[in-house]
Scaffold this motif. Structure first.
Motif, short mmCIF file in Angstrom:
data_model
loop_
_atom_site.label_atom_id
_atom_site.label_comp_id
_atom_site.label_asym_id
_atom_site.label_seq_id
_atom_site.Cartn_x
_atom_site.Cartn_y
_atom_site.Cartn_z
N GLU A 1 17.93 8.42 1.42
CA GLU A 1 16.83 9.18 0.83
C GLU A 1 15.88 9.71 1.91
O GLU A 1 15.34 10.81 1.79
N TYR B 1 15.29 13.71 2.59
CA TYR B 1 13.91 14.19 2.55
C TYR B 1 13.53 14.88 3.87
O TYR B 1 12.98 15.99 3.87
N GLN C 1 15.33 18.19 4.32
CA GLN C 1 14.79 19.23 3.46
C GLN C 1 13.50 19.85 4.02
O GLN C 1 13.29 21.05 3.88
N ARG D 1 10.84 11.63 -3.29
CA ARG D 1 10.35 12.90 -2.72
C ARG D 1 8.98 13.26 -3.24
O ARG D 1 8.10 13.70 -2.49
N SER E 1 5.60 13.55 -0.99
CA SER E 1 4.89 14.82 -0.91
C SER E 1 3.40 14.64 -1.21
O SER E 1 2.58 15.45 -0.78
#
Length: 204
Positions: free
Chosen positions: A58, A62, A65, A104, A108
């Protein structure tokens, strides 16, 4: 206190940045070893064992991305975001899509998120009750050495967590610029994720 919520949404488009960290995928571990670390995001990400840093699937997805991580295969071939998503979709590395969406989203917003029960470093002795009363003693150092060689070896640790099961728990900490992985304290809440409804367990 228990709360329920659901999350949905499409994956964001890949972002591009000049200064990127690098990691090399280890298929046996289902993780990546960080070989070049840049930026401040690593302050609250990756686990460290025997002077080596590793990131979970993960974390890899992340960071890829948002354009700050280049993932290499075993032969140093650069993996695309599509390649990383395909590895994720295999479902063999301890995280499912619903869990990643929650991860995510929290990241964020600035939250610090880690897998429940996986200490960032050997120095995180609060995660091990058997060491709490021995902290700073010769006996505690000897126990920590044994843990570092056995119980906390990355592969055996992941096997103990049964990562192929559908449930995944995250420890979540409030945004904190002074956060230290060696002394994280108690999480603000624990996020329990199944391939279905998600629950939040408050620490209060």
């Amino acid at each position: 206190m228990m709360k329920r919520f659901t999350m949905s949404g499409s994956l964001p488009k890949l972002q591009f940045r000049k200064d990127k960290s690098k990691a090399r995928w280890d298929a046996e571990m289902g993780m990546a070893e960080v070989i070049e670390k840049r930026g401040s995001l690593w302050t609250s990400m990756r686990v460290v064992r025997r002077s080596k840093a590793y990131c979970f699937i993960e974390e890899i997805l992340y960071l890829a991305q948002i354009g700050v991580l280049v993932l290499l295969d075993a032969d140093d071939t650069v993996l695309s975001l599509k390649d990383i998503c395909e590895k994720f979709a295999e479902g063999k590395n301890g995280c499912h899509w619903e869990a990643f969406e929650a991860y995510r989203h929290l990241k964020s917003l600035g939250y610090i998120v880690s897998r429940h029960g996986v200490p960032w470093t050997i120095k995180s002795v609060k995660s091990f009750p058997e060491l709490a009363c021995l902290k700073g003693t010769t006996e505690s150092n000897e126990i920590a050495d044994r843990i570092s060689e056995d119980k906390l070896s990355i592969i055996s640790l992941l096997k103990d967590l049964h990562i192929n099961e559908v449930r995944l728990d995250f420890d979540v900490y409030l945004p904190n610029s002074k956060f230290r992985k060696s002394c994280p304290g108690d999480p603000s809440f624990i996020l329990r994720l199944n391939q279905g409804p998600t629950t939040i367990e408050s620490r209060d």
